[in-house]
Design a protein around this motif. Structure first.
Motif: not given
Lengths: 237, 405
Positions: A107-108, B1, B3-4, B7-8, B11, B291, B295, B304
């Motif tokens: 997504v990035l 963070m 933004r992520l 966007r997640n 999905r 994913e 991370f 986190q």
């Protein structure tokens, strides 16, 4: 980039490393006392058939996996004494990873993927952007920074993964079969990128592979068999 | 963070919108229903207090449990004047005495109530139910209940004799001309009450500057607590203040009962939505194990990663809450202005059950509680729901997770 010119300073030091997995109460020796020392500026391939222990050794060196006996030091830090949180910090600061399946965050954008790890390090927004752009530029992806992984070819995605791995200026770049999903032309292009990083910037690189083409690009070939170092070109010479 | 996380959420848009929609719907439903409750309670209290008993009463403390004639509020005029210096408060004195009410050869037991008609007709609704004649204008006129009029065979213009026991046992007697007949709908009032000007009743029963109670009306019911505190400071001796909650405990009890039932319903609804969120985040964990492994391989700590997903849960809940409030606020705002006709809710029967007297519309009232309860519960619930799933991130091993296809 840090000045990782070739020297005798060990970036990686493995002494009698053992890794034993339990499969249905049966111990399986993935590493049987592996010994390996890698100095700064080397480009090393860990080769061997499936099950030889090359990926396990790579994971142990990268602090992704633990070990049951022996000693492992990366960049002067002994990994055996570190807890999970300290290992995570060590990975963040000292090791760059390139995986077979690229493992970009879908997504990035390419730039955001590279910035992501800098953000984990607490780097300021402006510096993140500058360093990410610079890393992408150095890998010939300057114009593709806004694209998401799904909009990039396999080779381009792997370059982004390399940019992400080097942007933090790690002491060690670990690549686990980085070309396994690429065609031969793209494989050659990517290996040239890694070779340039090693030769021009002195980046210490260790890659696990069973591809002879990959081995031909490395300065030192280490062959593994049954969890042990079977052959080491450095020793042979 | 951020933004992520955002966007997640994009999905799987349909899943995000379905979950946010569920949260939004529950917020809309609970906020609207709680606003309806607030509005109905306000009307219920206002209606009940405006009818006869007022928002509060000041009387001799012993009069509350044993309303004996002698237990009066002395110097009533002065106290009334002093209390009326409090902003937003109106005070009306009343005297009341048990009496025999006679006309011709018929006699009935009743209650002679001396009131200030000019003041009470401004504030109380009981006088809207005069079915014959009018509100008394002269000091020798009276208003009587419809059942009493029927039982006595009395009509407007007839003479009524009121006999009772005055102060210190003296015989009290008065003659009133029936100016009007009132039908309150409450059997006890219609059967016993004789309203007459306070001066006439006080004189007949030998009361000086005394009242049995000072009826209190406030401009804004929400200020009753503060005004009550001011009143307390001005009361001396055995005088005591009773608010509507003490005068009509049934009203408050029925409100509490209604609230408890509604809270049970809201809780069930919110729990159902939280389970839907649990399902969403179980799927998130299942789909993104690789994913999360990445991370952690890159150097993120498990907490986190959990924080990242919890933040996504927060965004999801805020999205749903935004949707819910965006629909609820205009709806409540509109209906609080125009009201909801009670005929849509069962008409007179609904009004009777909700003790709303003569009100024919229900006006929802948005309060902080009605607008914030569901959102706060959803934020906490969503966080807990997500945590149920994401806590398993702690068990993820990066190497194994990166092998997940």
């Amino acid at each position: 980039m840090s000045d990782n010119t070739a020297s005798d300073t060990p970036v990686v030091y493995c002494q009698d490393v053992q890794r034993i997995y339990q499969q249905e109460s049966v111990p399986v020796y993935a590493l049987r006392g592996a010994n390996l020392t890698i100095t700064a500026g080397e480009f090393v391939s860990l080769a061997g058939p499936s099950g030889s222990g090359k990926s396990t050794l790579l994971n142990v060196i990268g602090g992704l996996d633990g070990f049951d006996a022996g000693e492992v030091t990366v960049g002067g830090t002994s990994l055996g004494a570190l807890n999970a949180s300290e290992l995570a910090q060590m990975r963040l600061e000292k090791v760059g990873f390139v995986f077979q399946a690229y493992n970009l965050i879908p997504v990035l954008s390419a730039r955001e993927n590279v910035e992501f790890i800098l953000q984990l390090q607490g780097v300021s927004s402006q510096e993140r952007q500058e360093r990410a752009n610079s890393a992408l530029q150095s890998l010939g992806l300057g114009d593709l920074g806004d694209r998401r992984p799904g909009e990039l070819s396999g080779g381009q995605q792997q370059r982004v993964a390399i940019a992400r791995a080097i942007v933090t200026e790690p002491v060690l770049l670990l690549a686990d079969e980085p070309t396994a999903n690429l065609d031969s032309k793209t494989t050659s292009e990517l290996l040239e990128v890694l070779q340039q990083l090693n030769q021009q910037q002195g980046m210490t690189i260790v890659t696990a592979t069973h591809d002879p083409i990959v081995m031909s690009y490395t300065s030192r070939q280490v062959a593994m068999m049954d969890g042990e170092i079977h052959q080491d070109s450095a020793m042979a010479s | 963070m951020i933004r992520l996380a955002w966007r997640n959420l994009q999905r799987n848009k349909s899943r995000t919108w379905l979950t946010a929609g569920g949260i939004g719907f529950s917020v809309l439903l609970v906020s609207f229903a709680m606003s309806m409750q607030s509005g109905s309670y306000e009307i219920m209290i206002d209606s009940a207090t405006r009818y006869f008993s007022g928002h509060g009463q000041v009387s001799d403390a012993s009069y509350i449990d044993q309303p004996r004639f002698e237990r009066t509020v002395p110097n009533a005029t002065a106290l009334q004047a002093e209390l009326e210096t409090i902003d937003g408060l109106s005070v009306m004195p009343r005297v009341q005495a048990f009496a025999v009410v006679s006309m011709g050869e018929k006699s009935l037991g009743g209650m002679a109530m001396g009131v200030d008609f000019a003041a009470e007709t401004r504030f109380l609704d009981i006088y809207d139910n005069v079915i014959e004649g009018q509100i008394p204008r002269a000091s020798d006129e009276a208003l009587i209940g419809s059942s009493m009029a029927r039982n006595l065979g009395a009509r407007v213009g007839d003479e009524l004799i009121v006999l009772g026991s005055g102060k210190q046992g003296a015989v009290a007697a008065a003659i009133f001309i029936i100016a009007g007949i009132v039908e309150t709908g409450q059997v006890e009032l219609d059967r016993t009450l004789v309203f007459a000007p306070i001066a006439g009743v006080a004189e007949a029963f030998y009361l000086q500057d005394e009242a049995h109670m000072l009826l209190l009306m406030v401009e804004n019911l929400s200020q009753l607590g503060a005004i009550g505190a001011q009143i307390e400071t001005k009361l001396t001796g055995p005088l005591a203040l009773q608010t509507w909650q003490e005068l009509m405990p049934m009203i408050e009890q029925s409100i509490e009962l209604d609230k408890a039932g509604a809270q049970l319903f809201y809780s069930l609804l919110l729990i159902l939505v939280v389970f839907a969120v649990v399902n969403t985040f179980v799927m998130v964990l299942f789909e993104r194990t690789r994913e999360f492994g990445l991370f952690m391989a890159l150097g993120m700590r498990p907490w986190q990663v959990i924080g990242q997903v919890q933040f996504e849960a927060l965004l999801l809940s805020l999205l749903g809450i935004g949707l819910g409030l965006a629909l609820a606020l205009p709806l409540i705002n509109y209906l609080s202005a125009v009201g909801i006709p009670l005929e849509y809710m069962g008409g007179e029967e609904a009004a009777r059950q909700m003790q709303m007297g003569s009100f024919d519309r229900l006006f929802p009232k948005a309060t902080l509680a009605s607008l914030l309860t569901a959102p706060m519960v959803m934020i906490v619930g969503t966080q807990l729901a997500a945590l149920v799933s994401t806590v398993r991130v702690r068990g993820i091993h990066p190497v194994s997770a990166l092998r997940v296809e």
